[in-house]
Design an enzyme around this catalytic site. Structure first.
Site, short mmCIF file in Angstrom:
data_model
loop_
_atom_site.label_atom_id
_atom_site.label_comp_id
_atom_site.label_asym_id
_atom_site.label_seq_id
_atom_site.Cartn_x
_atom_site.Cartn_y
_atom_site.Cartn_z
N GLU A 154 -77.48 -9.50 -41.29
CA GLU A 154 -78.08 -8.16 -41.32
C GLU A 154 -79.58 -8.34 -41.57
O GLU A 154 -79.98 -9.02 -42.52
CB GLU A 154 -77.46 -7.27 -42.41
CG GLU A 154 -78.05 -5.86 -42.35
CD GLU A 154 -77.65 -4.93 -43.50
OE1 GLU A 154 -77.12 -5.41 -44.52
OE2 GLU A 154 -77.90 -3.72 -43.36
N GLU A 190 -84.52 -9.97 -45.76
CA GLU A 190 -85.30 -8.78 -46.11
C GLU A 190 -86.73 -9.20 -46.42
O GLU A 190 -86.95 -10.10 -47.22
CB GLU A 190 -84.63 -8.10 -47.32
CG GLU A 190 -85.44 -7.01 -47.99
CD GLU A 190 -85.90 -5.90 -47.04
OE1 GLU A 190 -85.05 -5.29 -46.39
OE2 GLU A 190 -87.12 -5.66 -46.94
N ASP A 246 -86.82 0.35 -39.49
CA ASP A 246 -88.04 1.16 -39.42
C ASP A 246 -88.38 1.44 -37.96
O ASP A 246 -88.46 0.50 -37.17
CB ASP A 246 -89.21 0.40 -40.07
CG ASP A 246 -88.88 -0.03 -41.49
OD1 ASP A 246 -88.76 0.84 -42.35
OD2 ASP A 246 -88.71 -1.25 -41.71
N LYS A 284 -95.74 4.35 -33.83
CA LYS A 284 -97.01 4.16 -33.12
C LYS A 284 -96.92 2.98 -32.16
O LYS A 284 -96.41 1.92 -32.52
CB LYS A 284 -98.15 3.93 -34.13
CG LYS A 284 -98.45 5.18 -34.92
CD LYS A 284 -99.73 5.04 -35.72
CE LYS A 284 -100.01 6.32 -36.44
NZ LYS A 284 -100.24 6.17 -37.85
N ASP A 325 -81.04 7.01 -37.46
CA ASP A 325 -81.18 8.47 -37.50
C ASP A 325 -82.23 8.91 -36.49
O ASP A 325 -82.28 10.07 -36.12
CB ASP A 325 -81.67 8.90 -38.89
CG ASP A 325 -83.00 8.23 -39.21
OD1 ASP A 325 -83.04 6.98 -39.19
OD2 ASP A 325 -84.00 8.94 -39.43
N THR A 364 -74.52 2.78 -45.22
CA THR A 364 -75.71 2.22 -45.86
C THR A 364 -76.32 3.28 -46.78
O THR A 364 -75.93 4.45 -46.73
CB THR A 364 -76.77 1.78 -44.81
OG1 THR A 364 -77.48 2.94 -44.36
CG2 THR A 364 -76.15 1.07 -43.63
N GLU A 365 -77.31 2.88 -47.57
CA GLU A 365 -77.99 3.86 -48.44
C GLU A 365 -78.65 4.96 -47.60
O GLU A 365 -78.52 6.14 -47.91
CB GLU A 365 -79.08 3.17 -49.29
CG GLU A 365 -78.55 2.33 -50.44
CD GLU A 365 -78.58 0.84 -50.13
OE1 GLU A 365 -79.05 0.44 -49.04
OE2 GLU A 365 -78.11 0.06 -50.98
N GLU A 402 -77.94 5.88 -44.55
CA GLU A 402 -76.92 6.67 -43.84
C GLU A 402 -76.36 7.76 -44.75
O GLU A 402 -76.20 8.91 -44.35
CB GLU A 402 -75.80 5.71 -43.42
CG GLU A 402 -74.77 6.30 -42.50
CD GLU A 402 -73.89 5.20 -41.91
OE1 GLU A 402 -74.04 4.02 -42.29
OE2 GLU A 402 -73.05 5.55 -41.08
C1 LIG Z 1 -85.63 1.47 -43.40
S1 LIG Z 1 -85.05 0.08 -44.28
C2 LIG Z 1 -83.30 0.18 -43.99
C3 LIG Z 1 -82.48 -0.09 -45.21
C4 LIG Z 1 -80.97 -0.19 -45.03
N1 LIG Z 1 -80.58 -0.96 -43.88
C5 LIG Z 1 -80.29 1.16 -45.01
O1 LIG Z 1 -79.80 1.55 -43.95
O2 LIG Z 1 -80.20 1.81 -46.05
C6 LIG Z 1 -85.52 -1.26 -43.22
C7 LIG Z 1 -85.76 -2.58 -43.94
O3 LIG Z 1 -85.97 -3.61 -42.98
C8 LIG Z 1 -86.90 -4.55 -43.52
N2 LIG Z 1 -87.48 -5.29 -42.38
C9 LIG Z 1 -88.25 -4.78 -41.38
N3 LIG Z 1 -88.63 -5.75 -40.53
C10 LIG Z 1 -88.09 -6.92 -40.99
C11 LIG Z 1 -88.13 -8.27 -40.56
N4 LIG Z 1 -88.81 -8.63 -39.46
N5 LIG Z 1 -87.45 -9.21 -41.26
C12 LIG Z 1 -86.78 -8.85 -42.39
N6 LIG Z 1 -86.70 -7.58 -42.86
C13 LIG Z 1 -87.34 -6.62 -42.17
C14 LIG Z 1 -87.89 -3.66 -44.26
O4 LIG Z 1 -88.59 -4.39 -45.26
C15 LIG Z 1 -87.00 -2.57 -44.83
O5 LIG Z 1 -86.61 -2.85 -46.16
#
Ligand SMILES: C[S@@+](CC[C@H](N)C(=O)[O-])C[C@H]1O[C@@H](n2cnc3c(N)ncnc32)[C@H](O)[C@@H]1O
Length: 227
Positions: free
Chosen positions: A43, A68, A117, A121, A153, A189-190, A192
């Site tokens: 993941e 992460e 994320d 942009k 989402d 997930t959190e 979700e």
């Molecule tokens: C919006 S959060 C989603 C959290 C979780 N999956 C949830 O659904 O509750 C996205 C996470 O992906 C991590 N992330 C983004 N690009 C990444 C990368 N290239 N390698 C590792 N983590 C990454 C970010 O630091 C962030 O904590």
């Protein structure tokens, strides 16, 4: 994920190196053995770990790796893994792209991208976990026939990702803009949980890494990716 710096979480991460794979001091042998031991799923961006810990509890015969970027979130996720005494989940704090070179010899059985994320942009497109560079790497690190499970989402990000997966010849196994009941091989997930409580619809798709995907990825020139 905007999370405030938490000293305890970063300290927790720092004080528990044996429970992780460290990118700056990588134990390749241990990593390869962990993946060879069982079918292993990855993941990217696990958040605080709710999804992966519940899935790992449900599937003790599989191994799971989470990677992460953010050290506060990594520390919180590691603590959740530890509290449940899960031996089938390992955490890596860092960028997924730095892990790719260690996945030449062993391949993964599947990949989860949960509420990544969206980076709306255009100038940030390369950071999206479904931009060219990432989709090309996924085809290399996954076994032929392995599945990618994506939930979001954000409809714009989701639609962009559909086109990207098509471009890279992944086979679409399923696609819905209103995912309600969790599949057997899935957990909430959190993010979700938060979106569902706000009645935001969840988009979900499953993609297969086929022989054609792998061949396309091998052919896909790096100059295309840097455009
Ligand atoms: C919006 S959060 C989603 C959290 C979780 N999956 C949830 O659904 O509750 C996205 C996470 O992906 C991590 N992330 C983004 N690009 C990444 C990368 N290239 N390698 C590792 N983590 C990454 C970010 O630091 C962030 O904590």
């Amino acid at each position: 994920m905007r999370t405030k710096f938490k000293f305890w979480a970063v300290e927790y991460l720092k004080n528990n190196p044996s429970k992780q794979f460290l990118l700056d001091n990588f134990d390749e042998e241990k990593f390869i053995n962990f993946i060879k031991e069982k079918e292993t799923y990855l993941e990217i961006g696990p958040g605080k770990g709710r999804f992966i810990t519940n899935l790992a509890l449900k599937y003790p015969n599989y191994n799971f790796i989470v990677i992460e970027l953010n050290s506060t979130i990594s520390g919180m996720c590691l603590k959740s893994i530890d509290e449940l005494k899960l031996n089938n989940v390992k955490l890596i704090c860092g960028n997924f792209l730095k892990l790719v070179p260690y996945l030449n010899e062993v391949k993964l059985s599947g990949l989860f991208l949960n509420f990544s994320d969206p980076w709306p942009k255009k100038r940030h497109e390369k950071r999206r976990l479904t931009s060219d560079i990432f989709l090309r790497e996924y085809s290399k690190i996954l076994k032929e026939g392995a599945l990618i499970y994506l939930k979001s989402d954000n409809l714009d990000f989701f639609n962009y990702s559909v086109e990207q997966f098509k471009k890279f010849k992944y086979q679409i196994i399923s696609l819905t803009n209103d995912y309600q009941m969790l599949d057997e091989f899935d957990e909430e997930t959190e993010f979700e949980n938060k979106f569902k409580s706000q009645n935001v619809k969840i988009n979900r798709m499953i993609l297969k890494n086929t022989k054609e995907t792998i061949e396309w990825g091998e052919k896909y020139e790096l100059w295309n990716i840097s455009q």
